[in-house]
Design an enzyme around this catalytic site. Structure first.
Site, PDB file in Angstrom:
ATOM      1  N   TYR A 566       0.877  -1.169   0.000  1.00  0.00           N
ATOM      2  CA  TYR A 566       0.000   0.000   0.000  1.00  0.00           C
ATOM      3  C   TYR A 566       0.911   1.214   0.000  1.00  0.00           C
ATOM      4  CZ  TYR A 566      -3.528   3.417   1.353  1.00  0.00           C
ATOM      5  OH  TYR A 566      -4.359   4.506   1.380  1.00  0.00           O
ATOM      6  N   SER A 568       1.597   5.097   0.370  1.00  0.00           N
ATOM      7  CA  SER A 568       1.112   6.330   0.984  1.00  0.00           C
ATOM      8  C   SER A 568       2.007   7.464   0.530  1.00  0.00           C
ATOM      9  CB  SER A 568       1.119   6.196   2.508  1.00  0.00           C
ATOM     10  OG  SER A 568       0.786   7.428   3.120  1.00  0.00           O
ATOM     11  N   LEU A 639      -2.746  10.067   8.202  1.00  0.00           N
ATOM     12  CA  LEU A 639      -3.641   9.034   8.691  1.00  0.00           C
ATOM     13  C   LEU A 639      -3.153   7.647   8.284  1.00  0.00           C
ATOM     14  CD1 LEU A 639      -6.329   8.132   9.991  1.00  0.00           C
ATOM     15  CD2 LEU A 639      -7.437   8.542   7.765  1.00  0.00           C
ATOM     16  N   GLU A 640      -2.705   7.533   7.056  1.00  0.00           N
ATOM     17  CA  GLU A 640      -2.192   6.254   6.574  1.00  0.00           C
ATOM     18  C   GLU A 640      -0.952   5.825   7.359  1.00  0.00           C
ATOM     19  OE1 GLU A 640      -3.640   6.955   1.939  1.00  0.00           O
ATOM     20  OE2 GLU A 640      -1.568   7.343   2.575  1.00  0.00           O
ATOM     21  N   LEU A 641      -0.073   6.783   7.678  1.00  0.00           N
ATOM     22  CA  LEU A 641       1.140   6.460   8.438  1.00  0.00           C
ATOM     23  C   LEU A 641       0.790   5.969   9.826  1.00  0.00           C
ATOM     24  CD1 LEU A 641       4.220   6.443   8.801  1.00  0.00           C
ATOM     25  CD2 LEU A 641       4.084   8.871   9.441  1.00  0.00           C
TER      26      LEU A 641
END
Length: 755
Positions: A566, A568, A639-641
């Protein structure tokens, strides 16, 4: 020469007559030998120049008292016929041409005016002639006729020998007195005496009584004479005796010694037939030159005597040389004792002076050390003295005095190697015993002196001396050790008068290792290790990838994740272009990974937060592309991190990979990135240098990504899945941007285009 012999004989005869007070004087005058036809002795004269003649006849009827027998002169009688007169041990007389024979030595003894008797030195018999002119030997001297040798060296009959014939002419050849045998300088070394004190020199010739004994030499007529060679002089001088310098038997006394007495002294023992001499050196020391030890000790020139006393026991000390001084003293002796710097009597009753002696009742360790004694006596109105010292040592009081072997032990084995030097060490303990002791090695029952093999030798030394107990070491050295030496018996033995012990040394051969092969092998190993280190340092990424491709586990078969990666990233033009055109293309098309990109793979109508967390949870890796615009507070990238870090912390099935697209200052990193940077791997993009698939960037990234090893069939299926995901991504993108179309694309065409 003949005149000298005759003069010597006449002088001896005259001296003997003058010393004979019992001789009867007579005024009767002898008749001339030439006028008396009845006397042959008076007519035949002993020639003193070139020949010797002997005469015989009837004795004159003159009664006289016997004259003292004189010692003659030893000589050889050489006949003009070419022979030396000789007398065999059995008394046989003849001629001999060997001038070195002991049988040709004769002693010419004067028995009258110009008349001698002939005595054989070896046989001890006199030469005599009977009335018929035949020679014979006798134990008494007498008169005889002419003595002669023929041309064959055979004795002639007396009445056939004429005084004018060469056969009766003998030339005496005297034997010179032996030269004085010089023993050189005494090996004892220089004798020392303190200036102003009494000292004496003992003649070293009498240090071995079996060779020279003073009483025996005096009985044999030997005289002992002292000479002195002062320092700086070349000629020895006889000593002038005085009250200060005197001789007593074999000693030369100096009472007292002066500084000028320093020099070399020679004692000579001689008589008329033998002479021997030996030299010794005397050094007179000043008081500041004498050995004192501690500053308060008395100066002493003589080496200290040694005394040993057992612990907790007692003994009596006598001042050295006290008895010698008593012979020269004219009064009673007095002795003053000192211990170190203190004069007796001392505090305590363990050590007391009793008369001239010092008694130690109970020996202790603190009583060890130097004891001094000063002897005083009177001689010829003068007070004389000398000082001596005794070194007292305390020894252990042991009940057993037998020696013991400390090394080798009973089970000790010496490891030896052929063609090398082998050293076998033996240590023995000898308790104090005032007797000889010995430690030695034997090889096959023989000592090294008996073995007569130059390869075997030994060295002895003292290892320790502890209160009289000594530890001695003997090392047997075997040069160039051979294989047959292993079969020999090596025994170490110790002995004193109380006991004996022996022990065998056990040997075994050392296993020889192939040193050359080991060295080569070790060298090759080191080279290979160095090469491997260099190869690993340079190609560690390639080696790690190769290992993973062979032995790595494909995570698709061990978990239920849908995506491999994924991605980011910050939603702007430059980062998005890098992700979509570079990262996505290589990961999907070249490396075969399934990649999830939110903007491409999310379905319309869903919540961004829920969709983001769902995509992160369904991925095996979270690839974070870091740039200056990434870490904005409240952005979807942040947010992804956070979701990736939380998933990594909770389950451990998700790993976060940081890809630095552009450099960013440390101050610009948000808190989450700072924490992640410490624990996570960081892969840096280096622009054009990282575009090639073989660059360090892609290799490093592949190491962090899941293992992927695909077959050709899997690659084809994977390509179709990728094409299908692209179509869904396109639809998703159009739906989010409002560009939804009714055009229905043929999936087969999509697959073909992807292929």
């Amino acid at each position: 020469m003949a005149a000298a012999i005759a003069s010597s004989l006449i002088r001896q005869k005259r001296q003997a007559r003058e010393s004979n007070s019992d001789k009867v004087a007579t005024n009767k005058r002898r008749s001339s030998p030439s006028k008396d036809p009845r006397s042959l002795c008076e007519r035949h004269i002993f020639s003193v120049f070139s020949k010797v003649r002997f005469c015989s006849g009837k004795k004159r009827p003159v009664r006289r008292k016997p004259e003292p027998q004189l010692k003659g002169i030893v000589t050889r009688l050489f006949s003009e016929q070419g022979f030396y007169l000789q007398m065999q041990p059995d008394g046989t007389i003849g001629g001999n041409k060997d001038e070195n024979s002991d049988n040709t030595l004769f002693n010419l003894i004067p028995v009258g005016l110009r008349v001698v008797a002939i005595q054989g030195v070896k046989a001890g018999l006199y030469v005599a002639m009977n009335a018929e002119g035949f020679l014979y030997t006798s134990h008494e001297s007498g008169r005889a006729w002419f003595l002669g040798l023929n041309k064959d060296g055979v004795i002639m009959k007396g009445n056939r020998v004429k005084k004018t014939k060469p056969c009766s002419h003998f030339v005496p050849r005297p034997i010179e007195d032996p030269a004085c045998y010089d023993w050189g300088e005494s090996s004892v070394g220089a004798m020392s005496v303190l200036e102003g004190e009494v000292g004496w020199l003992s003649c070293p010739l009498f240090s071995h009584p079996s060779v020279y004994n003073y009483s025996s030499t005096q009985s044999a007529g030997h005289n002992l004479v002292w000479y002195r060679l002062p320092d700086g002089h070349d000629l020895e001088q006889p000593i002038k005796y005085s009250s200060r310098l005197s001789k007593d038997r074999d000693r030369l006394w100096l009472q007292p010694a002066a500084a000028a007495d320093t020099g070399q002294y020679i004692c000579m023992l001689r008589n008329k037939s033998s002479c021997s001499k030996i030299a010794m050196r005397l050094k007179v020391l000043r008081r500041d030159e004498a050995v004192q030890g501690a500053s308060c000790n008395l100066p002493v020139a003589v080496v200290p005597s040694q005394a040993v006393i057992r612990m907790q026991m007692g003994d009596i000390l006598d001042c050295p040389d006290l008895q010698d001084a008593a012979k020269m003293a004219e009064s009673d002796l007095t002795v003053t004792w000192y211990y170190g710097c203190k004069q007796f009597p001392l505090f305590g009753n363990d050590r007391q002076q009793k008369g001239l002696r010092l008694q130690i009742h109970v020996m202790m360790v603190t009583y060890q050390g130097l004891y001094f004694c000063t002897v005083h006596y009177q001689r010829r109105g003068q007070t004389l003295n000398f000082t001596r010292s005794i070194n007292v040592t305390a020894i252990n009081h042991l009940f057993s005095s037998e020696p013991s072997i400390m090394n080798p032990t009973a089970d000790q084995v010496f490891t030896v190697k052929q063609n090398t030097e082998v050293r076998l060490v033996c240590k023995g303990l000898f308790p104090f015993l005032n007797s000889p002791w010995e430690i030695w090695w034997t090889v096959d029952g023989m000592r090294l002196e008996q073995l007569d093999n130059p390869r075997f030798s030994k060295t002895n030394r003292q290892v320790k001396f502890d209160y009289g107990d000594r530890t001695e070491e003997s090392v047997l050295v075997i040069q160039d050790f051979k294989s047959e030496d292993l079969n020999r018996q090596y025994n170490c033995s110790v002995r004193n008068e109380k006991g004996f012990e022996t022990r065998r040394a056990q040997l075994e051969e050392e296993v020889s290792l192939p040193s050359v092969e080991l060295g080569c092998g070790l060298g090759v190993t080191l080279v290979l290790m160095l090469l491997l280190f260099v190869v690993y340092h340079v190609f560690w990424l390639e080696l790690l990838l190769l290992y993973r491709s062979w032995f790595g586990t494909d995570e698709r078969y061990t978990d239920d994740k849908e995506y491999d990666v994924y991605i980011s990233y910050a939603r702007n033009g430059e980062e998005e272009q890098f992700v979509l055109s570079t990262l996505r293309r290589v990961l999907e098309n070249e490396l075969g990974y399934s990649v999830c990109i939110f903007d491409r793979d999310s379905l319309p109508g869903g919540t961004i937060t829920d969709e983001t967390l769902s995509f992160v949870a369904r991925s095996r890796r979270l690839l974070v592309v870091i740039s200056p615009s990434y870490a904005s507070q409240g952005s979807q990238a942040l947010l992804e991190l956070k979701a990736g870090i939380d998933g990594m912390a909770r389950g451990g099935h998700l790993r976060v990979i940081l890809v630095q697209y552009k450099p960013i200052r440390w101050k610009g990193w948000v808190r989450e990135l700072r924490r992640a940077r410490v624990a996570l791997a960081l892969v840096r993009w280096q622009g054009d240098k990282s575009r090639e698939l073989t660059s360090h960037f892609w290799k490093r990234l592949r190491v962090e990504l899941p293992v992927r090893s695909l077959s050709s069939g899997e690659k084809e299926g994977s390509g179709k899945d990728v094409a299908l995901m692209r179509m869904y991504s396109q639809n998703s993108t159009n739906s989010q941007t409002g560009l939804i179309t009714d055009t229905v694309k043929d999936p087969q065409k999509v697959f073909n285009s992807a292929a």
